[in-house]
Design an enzyme around this catalytic site. Structure first.
Site, short mmCIF file in Angstrom:
data_model
loop_
_atom_site.label_atom_id
_atom_site.label_comp_id
_atom_site.label_asym_id
_atom_site.label_seq_id
_atom_site.Cartn_x
_atom_site.Cartn_y
_atom_site.Cartn_z
N HIS A 1 -8.07 -5.48 -0.21
CA HIS A 1 -6.52 -4.98 0.11
C HIS A 1 -5.95 -5.26 1.28
CE1 HIS A 1 -3.92 -1.68 -0.36
NE2 HIS A 1 -4.18 -1.26 0.97
N ASP A 2 -6.48 -5.94 2.59
CA ASP A 2 -5.82 -6.41 3.72
C ASP A 2 -5.20 -7.63 3.13
OD1 ASP A 2 -6.33 -4.22 5.46
OD2 ASP A 2 -8.05 -5.42 6.47
N ASP B 1 -8.84 -7.05 -4.44
CA ASP B 1 -8.43 -5.70 -4.00
C ASP B 1 -9.02 -4.88 -4.92
OD1 ASP B 1 -7.25 -3.40 -2.89
OD2 ASP B 1 -5.24 -4.09 -3.22
N SER C 1 0.72 -0.98 -0.05
CA SER C 1 -0.02 -0.15 0.16
C SER C 1 0.72 1.05 -0.10
CB SER C 1 -0.94 0.03 1.16
OG SER C 1 -2.10 0.86 1.05
N ARG D 1 -11.83 6.11 9.95
CA ARG D 1 -11.51 4.64 10.04
C ARG D 1 -12.50 3.54 9.43
NH1 ARG D 1 -7.16 1.45 9.45
NH2 ARG D 1 -7.37 -0.62 10.86
#
Length: 381
Positions: A355-356, A322, A159, A229
């Site tokens: 994405h994680d 992602d 990232s 968040r």
């Protein structure tokens, strides 16, 4: 520093802090502004060999920190990339010397907007200068020099960390032999910028933000930061991951319909937002998301000049679910490097977790990294 721990762990670690720039020798930013003093928090794992040839620098993502592996003596939380770093893991600390530093602009020991401005005696707040990815790399390079290392075996990041690895290779190819860019981008899309814009607006519109002077006034923009968040976390997971984890499960067996937390996924996001307040600063969120927005190294027509002369081997990885930094982002990097004659390997990996995925221990992902790092060590810096 490391101590013995459970198998595969680097054990108990300590975070060190060093002052890399001071008033007599300030950090000169890409904007031309200067910043001093500049302190950097960092951790190291493994042992640097006699030739200083086995060093790997880890660049963390937006809300990461220097604690990438092992355990702190007063906490049970492992480092954020503990599944990747340690004996027998892809970055085997019996063979590699691994370094991870908290970014400037951050809030976990390195100088950032919540640090004290020596001119006022108060937190910098919005007086902190805007940063670019190249500024982050400048500080990383100063830390590497402080550690007595002249050339890195690899720079690795996911990232925002991948952006740093790419920038480092483009700007200072003499510094490193390999760059590993995972789930990253060379230029954010309008959608990505939009997500961050809404997150920043949530923070700055919070009444407790106080024009960035909330620390001096004893307040905290908790609502805005937690919403930022929560929204960001939605973009880090795939729809399949949310469905698998929560589906439409209710939070309680019986409940009265309304606008509270009725579904399990709502409770999860609320928890993510609340716990985030314990470890991250609202101003750092503003500054580091803006760093990502402005990153566009290939916009410079001379961006590839240095790396053409001294090619750095690249591994670029993406994940098929992602949607924040889709495979198209990675392929754009690959095509630019290939056209410049830079050796680059690319692989799209299958994962259900969006994405994680770059933070998780997927067997195929880890096997790919292990093979690459094995070859990198064999070839050397």
């Amino acid at each position: 520093m490391t101590a013995s721990g459970q198998p595969g762990s680097v054990g108990v670690v300590e975070t060190s802090t060093v002052r890399l720039f001071n008033e007599d020798a300030p950090l000169v930013l890409a904007s031309g502004e200067t910043l001093a003093p500049v302190d950097v928090a960092y951790e190291t794992y493994g042992v640097l060999d006699a030739e200083a040839s086995n060093a790997v620098f880890i660049c963390h993502a937006l809300t990461g920190d220097a604690h990438a592996a092992g355990y702190h003596a007063d906490a049970t939380r492992p480092g954020w990339w503990d599944n990747l770093i340690g004996p027998g893991k892809p970055l085997d600390t019996d063979r590699f010397f691994v370094i991870c530093a908290n970014l400037i602009g951050g809030c976990q020991g390195s100088t950032g907007p919540s640090s004290t401005n020596p001119e006022t005696g108060q937190a910098y707040g919005l007086d902190f200068p805007l940063l670019e990815v190249s500024d982050l790399v400048t500080v990383h390079r100063a830390l590497v020099a402080h550690l007595g290392i002249t050339r890195l075996l690899a720079v690795v990041g996911g990232s925002l960390g991948g952006m740093q690895a790419l920038q480092w290779a483009l700007s200072h190819p003499d510094d490193l032999a390999n760059a590993v860019v995972v789930a990253s981008s060379s230029r954010l899309t309008a959608q990505n910028i939009a997500f961050s814009a809404v997150a920043r607006r949530a923070i700055m519109a919070d009444r407790q933000f106080r024009n960035g002077q909330y620390a001096a006034e004893g307040t905290l923009p908790a609502v805005g930061l937690s919403i930022a968040r929560m929204m960001a976390h939605i973009t880090y997971l795939s729809e399949d991951a949310f469905t698998e984890k929560f589906g439409r499960a209710p939070q309680f067996e019986t409940s009265r319909r309304g606008f509270g937390i009725d579904f399990a996924v709502e409770s999860y996001l609320d928890h993510q937002g609340t716990t985030f307040l314990e470890r991250f600063d609202a101003l750092s969120y503003l500054y580091l998301t803006r760093v990502m927005d402005y990153f566009d190294p290939f916009a410079d027509p001379h961006a590839l000049d240095r790396i053409r002369e001294r090619p750095v081997r690249h591994l670029v990885l993406s994940f098929d679910t992602d949607w924040r930094f889709s495979t198209d982002h990675s392929l754009r990097i690959v095509r630019r490097l290939e056209r410049a004659g830079v050796p680059v390997s690319f692989r799209e990996l299958t994962s259900a977790y969006g994405h994680d995925s770059f933070l998780l221990a997927s067997p195929t992902y880890h096997a790919t990294l292990t093979a690459y790092f094995d070859h990198a060590l064999e070839v050397g810096p």
